[in-house]
Write an enzyme that holds these catalytic residues in place. Structure first.
Site, mmCIF file in Angstrom:
data_model
loop_
_atom_site.group_PDB
_atom_site.id
_atom_site.type_symbol
_atom_site.label_atom_id
_atom_site.label_comp_id
_atom_site.label_asym_id
_atom_site.label_seq_id
_atom_site.Cartn_x
_atom_site.Cartn_y
_atom_site.Cartn_z
ATOM 1 N N GLY A 71 45.221 33.880 28.573
ATOM 2 C CA GLY A 71 43.557 34.381 28.842
ATOM 3 C C GLY A 71 42.812 33.472 28.783
ATOM 4 N N THR B 39 43.828 45.394 29.087
ATOM 5 C CA THR B 39 43.489 46.933 29.596
ATOM 6 C C THR B 39 43.773 47.292 30.523
ATOM 7 O OG1 THR B 39 41.533 46.613 29.503
ATOM 8 C CG2 THR B 39 42.623 47.195 27.427
ATOM 9 N N HIS C 135 30.305 50.285 29.334
ATOM 10 C CA HIS C 135 30.492 48.627 29.483
ATOM 11 C C HIS C 135 29.826 48.296 30.033
ATOM 12 C CE1 HIS C 135 34.191 50.228 27.054
ATOM 13 N NE2 HIS C 135 34.659 49.264 26.489
ATOM 14 N N LYS D 131 33.171 44.923 33.459
ATOM 15 C CA LYS D 131 34.591 45.296 33.808
ATOM 16 C C LYS D 131 35.559 46.483 34.469
ATOM 17 C CE LYS D 131 36.612 48.839 30.123
ATOM 18 N NZ LYS D 131 37.920 48.012 29.705
HETATM 19 P P1 NAD Z 1 37.530 37.620 31.182
HETATM 20 O O1 NAD Z 1 38.154 38.297 32.610
HETATM 21 O O2 NAD Z 1 36.611 37.085 30.280
HETATM 22 O O3 NAD Z 1 38.911 36.890 31.140
HETATM 23 C C1 NAD Z 1 40.307 37.223 31.593
HETATM 24 C C2 NAD Z 1 41.404 35.664 31.754
HETATM 25 O O4 NAD Z 1 42.201 36.056 32.022
HETATM 26 C C3 NAD Z 1 40.318 34.772 32.101
HETATM 27 O O5 NAD Z 1 39.848 33.327 32.173
HETATM 28 C C4 NAD Z 1 41.684 34.731 33.409
HETATM 29 O O6 NAD Z 1 41.792 33.512 34.056
HETATM 30 C C5 NAD Z 1 42.682 35.053 32.629
HETATM 31 N N1 NAD Z 1 43.524 35.271 33.162
HETATM 32 C C6 NAD Z 1 44.375 36.399 34.484
HETATM 33 N N2 NAD Z 1 44.930 36.464 34.965
HETATM 34 C C7 NAD Z 1 46.210 35.397 34.556
HETATM 35 C C8 NAD Z 1 47.626 35.767 33.596
HETATM 36 N N3 NAD Z 1 47.782 35.950 34.952
HETATM 37 N N4 NAD Z 1 48.114 35.126 32.697
HETATM 38 C C9 NAD Z 1 47.307 34.272 31.959
HETATM 39 N N5 NAD Z 1 45.830 34.769 32.300
HETATM 40 C C10 NAD Z 1 45.144 35.398 33.812
HETATM 41 O O7 NAD Z 1 38.129 39.266 30.675
HETATM 42 P P2 NAD Z 1 37.931 39.419 28.787
HETATM 43 O O8 NAD Z 1 36.637 40.428 28.840
HETATM 44 O O9 NAD Z 1 38.583 38.073 27.987
HETATM 45 O O10 NAD Z 1 38.912 40.541 28.755
HETATM 46 C C11 NAD Z 1 40.238 40.155 29.191
HETATM 47 C C12 NAD Z 1 41.428 41.593 28.632
HETATM 48 O O11 NAD Z 1 41.052 41.984 27.402
HETATM 49 C C13 NAD Z 1 40.623 42.827 29.696
HETATM 50 O O12 NAD Z 1 41.948 43.568 30.014
HETATM 51 C C14 NAD Z 1 39.673 43.412 28.549
HETATM 52 O O13 NAD Z 1 39.821 44.847 29.464
HETATM 53 C C15 NAD Z 1 40.533 43.505 27.391
HETATM 54 N N6 NAD Z 1 39.851 43.510 26.646
HETATM 55 C C16 NAD Z 1 40.593 44.567 25.354
HETATM 56 C C17 NAD Z 1 40.020 44.480 24.013
HETATM 57 C C18 NAD Z 1 40.633 45.123 22.986
HETATM 58 O O14 NAD Z 1 40.131 45.320 22.202
HETATM 59 N N7 NAD Z 1 41.953 45.442 23.184
HETATM 60 C C19 NAD Z 1 38.545 44.222 23.462
HETATM 61 C C20 NAD Z 1 37.927 43.162 24.766
HETATM 62 C C21 NAD Z 1 38.964 43.447 25.989
#
Ligand code: NAD
Length: 271
Positions: A11, A101, A156, A160
């Site tokens: 990601g 998530t 959020h 989201k």
């Molecule tokens: P975002 O949309 O900015 O980034 C997601 C990235 O993942 C994008 O660059 C997308 O191209 C990439 N992606 C999508 N499918 C993919 C795949 N199959 N393989 C590799 N990369 C892929 O989202 P974000 O705000 O960075 O959040 C990402 C995830 O993390 C979400 O699920 C979010 O809910 C979760 N999150 C968790 C926490 C935590 O503390 N656990 C905190 C913030 C966000």
């Protein structure tokens, strides 16, 4: 010379991924070993440091996760890829820090199975503060008992996708478990229309979306004549990356198992 822990970010082009790469590159004990994003993501094949305006790090953005033994994969992407990423970590005997998530119960089963072979930390929220809030929620709910009404709201940013947030579900589950209830039987996510009076034992969860809020969670425990509110507000997305990399350092030295952030912070046995 100090040995560096090799980290692979999945990601890598996302909000979290870019923050994680910055933290890894600026740390003195972690080394960026891989940067993965979806096929067709912008910047494919380019240097992961350069893409962020940093000096080149010698790691190119790729669309295929291929970890090696001893590396720690830190996955903050989308749930569609989670099971594949678990399988790749298993094949390679790499550790996994999973922040994505919104995955379903079949993925949870895969995680449990994988935890017999590799070390995994999975958390809906890697913030130290939220981890503590979840523990406090369980302690308070247990002390007060199910006759106190538990209501939770989360806010959020408008991008989201999943609701209620993984963190809200986690807090609700902590309240339910602490009072011998289950989410399946007791959680009510959102109220609308003529749904009648509140049922005894219900755990209400409301999801709000808007603006750029990084994440807010408030648990209210409502009794007759008094009320307790436990709140956490994230004001900087860096907290999740800092917490996830704390988990990465910790998991690199653990025996196989499926752990959460409470284990990382040594809060798991507190009850
Ligand atoms: P975002 O949309 O900015 O980034 C997601 C990235 O993942 C994008 O660059 C997308 O191209 C990439 N992606 C999508 N499918 C993919 C795949 N199959 N393989 C590799 N990369 C892929 O989202 P974000 O705000 O960075 O959040 C990402 C995830 O993390 C979400 O699920 C979010 O809910 C979760 N999150 C968790 C926490 C935590 O503390 N656990 C905190 C913030 C966000």
């Amino acid at each position: 010379m100090k040995s560096m822990i090799p980290i692979v970010i999945v990601g890598a082009r996302g909000r979290m991924g870019t923050q994680l790469i910055r933290e890894v590159v600026n740390s003195d004990d972690l080394a960026l070993a891989g940067a993965v994003d979806r096929t067709g993501a912008p910047g494919m094949g380019e240097d992961a440091g350069k893409l962020l305006g940093l000096p080149e790090v010698g790691v190119r953005l790729t669309d295929t996760l291929r970890p090696t033994r001893g590396q720690v994969v830190v996955d903050f992407s989308l749930p569609e890829g989670t099971e594949t990423n678990i399988a790749r970590c298993l094949e390679a005997e790499a550790s996994l820090v999973l922040g994505t998530t919104g995955f379903d119960s079949s993925t949870i089963d895969k995680l449990k199975e994988a935890g017999k072979t590799i070390s995994i930390v999975s958390a809906a929220n890697f913030s130290v503060g939220v981890t503590l809030l979840t523990k406090l929620a369980a302690l308070a709910a247990r002390a007060l008992g199910p006759s106190w009404d538990a209501e939770l709201f989360e806010l959020h940013h408008k991008h989201k996708r999943d609701a209620p947030s993984g963190t809200a579900l986690r807090i609700a589950k902590a309240v339910a478990s602490a009072t011998d209830r289950t989410l399946d039987a007791n959680m009510l996510a959102g109220r609308a229309g003529n749904h009648g009076p509140r049922q005894d034992g219900e755990i209400g969860v409301a999801a709000l979306r808007g603006g750029d809020s990084i994440g807010e969670h408030t648990l209210m425990l409502l009794g007759d004549g008094e009320r307790i509110e436990l709140s956490h507000r994230a004001t900087d997305r860096a907290i999740f990356a800092i917490g996830a990399l704390r988990a990465a350092r910790w998991v690199a030295a653990q025996d196989p198992g499926l752990y959460d952030m409470a284990d990382v912070l040594g809060l798991a046995s507190l009850s």
